[in-house]
Write a protein that holds these residues in place. Structure first.
Motif, PDB file in Angstrom:
ATOM      1  N   SER A  17      35.377  61.261  68.951  1.00 34.68           N
ATOM      2  CA  SER A  17      34.294  60.124  69.580  1.00 34.68           C
ATOM      3  C   SER A  17      34.559  60.099  71.041  1.00 34.68           C
ATOM      4  CB  SER A  17      34.555  58.776  68.660  1.00 34.68           C
ATOM      5  OG  SER A  17      35.683  58.153  69.069  1.00 34.68           O
ATOM      6  N   GLY A  18      35.580  60.040  71.540  1.00 38.29           N
ATOM      7  CA  GLY A  18      35.527  59.996  72.999  1.00 38.29           C
ATOM      8  C   GLY A  18      34.723  61.194  73.661  1.00 38.29           C
ATOM      9  N   LEU A  19      35.178  62.507  73.387  1.00 41.08           N
ATOM     10  CA  LEU A  19      34.182  63.436  73.593  1.00 41.08           C
ATOM     11  C   LEU A  19      32.817  63.258  73.395  1.00 41.08           C
ATOM     12  CD1 LEU A  19      36.483  66.595  72.373  1.00 41.08           C
ATOM     13  CD2 LEU A  19      36.141  65.757  74.985  1.00 41.08           C
ATOM     14  N   VAL A  64      29.174  66.624  64.542  1.00 39.12           N
ATOM     15  CA  VAL A  64      29.300  66.470  63.071  1.00 39.12           C
ATOM     16  C   VAL A  64      30.506  65.820  62.678  1.00 39.12           C
ATOM     17  CG1 VAL A  64      29.526  67.671  61.064  1.00 39.12           C
ATOM     18  CG2 VAL A  64      27.392  68.117  62.589  1.00 39.12           C
ATOM     19  N   GLY A  65      31.789  66.459  63.724  1.00 38.24           N
ATOM     20  CA  GLY A  65      32.888  66.015  63.284  1.00 38.24           C
ATOM     21  C   GLY A  65      33.288  64.598  63.591  1.00 38.24           C
ATOM     22  N   THR A  66      32.765  63.840  64.401  1.00 32.74           N
ATOM     23  CA  THR A  66      32.980  62.684  64.786  1.00 32.74           C
ATOM     24  C   THR A  66      32.832  61.409  63.605  1.00 32.74           C
ATOM     25  OG1 THR A  66      32.621  62.785  67.285  1.00 32.74           O
ATOM     26  CG2 THR A  66      32.494  60.759  66.208  1.00 32.74           C
ATOM     27  N   PRO A  67      31.682  61.528  62.813  1.00 32.82           N
ATOM     28  CA  PRO A  67      31.602  60.695  61.901  1.00 32.82           C
ATOM     29  C   PRO A  67      32.573  61.124  60.494  1.00 32.82           C
ATOM     30  CG  PRO A  67      29.529  61.805  62.016  1.00 32.82           C
ATOM     31  CD  PRO A  67      30.537  62.327  63.234  1.00 32.82           C
ATOM     32  N   LEU A  68      32.772  62.383  60.463  1.00 32.62           N
ATOM     33  CA  LEU A  68      33.726  62.926  59.229  1.00 32.62           C
ATOM     34  C   LEU A  68      35.235  62.552  59.777  1.00 32.62           C
ATOM     35  CD1 LEU A  68      32.306  66.494  58.593  1.00 32.62           C
ATOM     36  CD2 LEU A  68      31.903  64.327  57.446  1.00 32.62           C
ATOM     37  N   LEU A  69      35.670  62.631  60.856  1.00 35.60           N
ATOM     38  CA  LEU A  69      36.684  62.095  61.311  1.00 35.60           C
ATOM     39  C   LEU A  69      37.048  60.702  61.263  1.00 35.60           C
ATOM     40  CD1 LEU A  69      37.543  64.784  64.132  1.00 35.60           C
ATOM     41  CD2 LEU A  69      38.845  64.330  61.919  1.00 35.60           C
ATOM     42  N   ALA A  70      36.034  59.917  61.265  1.00 38.12           N
ATOM     43  CA  ALA A  70      35.977  58.353  61.506  1.00 38.12           C
ATOM     44  C   ALA A  70      36.060  57.951  59.870  1.00 38.12           C
ATOM     45  CB  ALA A  70      34.808  57.878  62.095  1.00 38.12           C
ATOM     46  N   ALA A  91      31.667  52.521  61.482  1.00 45.45           N
ATOM     47  CA  ALA A  91      30.318  52.126  61.734  1.00 45.45           C
ATOM     48  C   ALA A  91      29.613  52.545  63.049  1.00 45.45           C
ATOM     49  CB  ALA A  91      29.970  50.770  61.548  1.00 45.45           C
ATOM     50  N   CYS A  92      30.139  52.416  64.021  1.00 44.22           N
ATOM     51  CA  CYS A  92      29.623  52.862  65.390  1.00 44.22           C
ATOM     52  C   CYS A  92      29.397  54.121  65.373  1.00 44.22           C
ATOM     53  CB  CYS A  92      30.660  52.182  66.572  1.00 44.22           C
ATOM     54  SG  CYS A  92      30.707  50.475  66.623  1.00 44.22           S
ATOM     55  N   ALA A  93      30.292  55.107  64.722  1.00 46.67           N
ATOM     56  CA  ALA A  93      30.132  56.646  64.655  1.00 46.67           C
ATOM     57  C   ALA A  93      28.821  57.017  63.972  1.00 46.67           C
ATOM     58  CB  ALA A  93      31.281  57.383  64.278  1.00 46.67           C
ATOM     59  N   ILE A  94      28.618  56.107  62.808  1.00 43.78           N
ATOM     60  CA  ILE A  94      27.576  56.463  61.796  1.00 43.78           C
ATOM     61  C   ILE A  94      26.235  56.166  62.865  1.00 43.78           C
ATOM     62  CG2 ILE A  94      26.485  55.815  59.641  1.00 43.78           C
ATOM     63  CD1 ILE A  94      29.278  55.731  58.398  1.00 43.78           C
ATOM     64  N   THR A 141      24.859  55.962  73.101  1.00 41.78           N
ATOM     65  CA  THR A 141      26.014  55.983  73.881  1.00 41.78           C
ATOM     66  C   THR A 141      26.878  54.678  73.712  1.00 41.78           C
ATOM     67  OG1 THR A 141      24.474  57.108  75.429  1.00 41.78           O
ATOM     68  CG2 THR A 141      26.568  56.078  76.522  1.00 41.78           C
ATOM     69  N   VAL A 142      26.223  53.635  73.677  1.00 47.02           N
ATOM     70  CA  VAL A 142      26.996  52.452  73.512  1.00 47.02           C
ATOM     71  C   VAL A 142      27.834  52.530  72.114  1.00 47.02           C
ATOM     72  CG1 VAL A 142      26.845  49.766  73.286  1.00 47.02           C
ATOM     73  CG2 VAL A 142      25.562  50.940  75.062  1.00 47.02           C
ATOM     74  N   ALA A 143      27.275  52.971  71.122  1.00 50.72           N
ATOM     75  CA  ALA A 143      27.623  53.056  69.934  1.00 50.72           C
ATOM     76  C   ALA A 143      28.814  54.094  69.983  1.00 50.72           C
ATOM     77  CB  ALA A 143      26.575  53.449  68.815  1.00 50.72           C
ATOM     78  N   SER A 144      28.764  55.239  70.437  1.00 50.99           N
ATOM     79  CA  SER A 144      29.898  56.306  70.701  1.00 50.99           C
ATOM     80  C   SER A 144      31.097  55.447  71.316  1.00 50.99           C
ATOM     81  CB  SER A 144      29.321  57.487  71.293  1.00 50.99           C
ATOM     82  OG  SER A 144      28.368  58.003  70.640  1.00 50.99           O
ATOM     83  N   ILE A 145      30.573  54.832  72.614  1.00 51.34           N
ATOM     84  CA  ILE A 145      31.828  54.335  73.161  1.00 51.34           C
ATOM     85  C   ILE A 145      32.547  53.265  72.439  1.00 51.34           C
ATOM     86  CG2 ILE A 145      32.266  52.877  75.361  1.00 51.34           C
ATOM     87  CD1 ILE A 145      29.953  54.389  76.718  1.00 51.34           C
ATOM     88  N   ALA A 146      31.650  52.382  71.736  1.00 53.61           N
ATOM     89  CA  ALA A 146      32.354  51.298  70.730  1.00 53.61           C
ATOM     90  C   ALA A 146      33.137  52.303  69.564  1.00 53.61           C
ATOM     91  CB  ALA A 146      31.431  50.567  69.978  1.00 53.61           C
ATOM     92  N   ALA A 147      32.554  53.259  69.116  1.00 55.56           N
ATOM     93  CA  ALA A 147      33.560  53.805  68.121  1.00 55.56           C
ATOM     94  C   ALA A 147      34.956  54.291  68.682  1.00 55.56           C
ATOM     95  CB  ALA A 147      32.686  55.252  67.724  1.00 55.56           C
ATOM     96  N   ALA A 148      34.824  55.007  69.946  1.00 59.60           N
ATOM     97  CA  ALA A 148      35.988  55.379  70.645  1.00 59.60           C
ATOM     98  C   ALA A 148      37.221  54.051  70.653  1.00 59.60           C
ATOM     99  CB  ALA A 148      35.928  56.258  71.555  1.00 59.60           C
ATOM    100  N   VAL A 149      36.390  53.064  71.405  1.00 60.32           N
ATOM    101  CA  VAL A 149      37.307  52.156  71.540  1.00 60.32           C
ATOM    102  C   VAL A 149      37.894  51.203  70.113  1.00 60.32           C
ATOM    103  CG1 VAL A 149      37.083  49.478  72.435  1.00 60.32           C
ATOM    104  CG2 VAL A 149      36.181  51.351  73.700  1.00 60.32           C
TER     105      VAL A 149
END
Length: 157
Positions: A17-19, A64-70, A91-94, A141-149
């Motif tokens: 998610s950080g990447l 594709v891997g980010t939501p699967l790993l989440a 939820a943020c990754a999705i 972008t915001v959702a991805s940052i929120a997912a990583a955090v």
């Protein structure tokens, strides 16, 4: 579930998610502002080139891997605060995945298919793309940052 497996899955979800957040953030901070400064033909040609270049195994595996790993991280997270934060990260990754798939990708495809034989057609292609694409892009972008955090918090609580 073994603590090591939990930690590895959460760490992988955080890294992924950080990447993804980093790619989207770079667009927000550098690429999109630079693109606002160029003419319509350069803009359309450049975006088309990026659309083609980004469809590669490295990016697609992270996308594709980010939501699967989440999902995996949310499943294995221990009950309590860690589980809540992992679910928030999921939820943020999705959200980032769905916004990209439902808005950004169709706009990319439409731009790729747009007729661009004249200056007016380049202007029209850009006009029907840029504002809508950027608006959706900022959401992802915001959702991805929120997912990583959120996933990071899940690992440390």
């Amino acid at each position: 579930m073994d603590a090591l497996i939990r930690t590895v899955l959460l760490a992988a979800a955080i890294l992924s998610s950080g990447l993804l957040a980093g790619v989207f953030f770079a667009f927000s901070c550098a690429i999109n502002p630079a693109m606002r400064r160029v003419g319509d033909e350069v803009y359309v040609r450049s975006v088309r080139a990026v659309n083609t270049a980004i469809l590669n195994g490295w990016f697609l595996s992270i996308f594709v891997g980010t939501p699967l790993l989440a999902i995996a991280a949310a499943i294995v997270a221990p009950a309590g605060a860690a589980k809540i934060w992992a679910i928030a990260g999921l939820a943020c990754a999705i959200v980032a995945f769905v916004v990209t798939a439902a808005i950004n990708v169709p706009l990319n495809n439409r731009l790729d298919a747009a007729s661009t034989r004249t200056a007016n057609e380049y202007a029209d292609a850009r006009g029907s793309f840029e504002r809508r694409w950027n608006s959706a892009h900022y959401v992802r972008t915001v959702a991805s940052i929120a997912a990583a955090v959120s996933l990071t918090v899940a690992l440390i609580v």
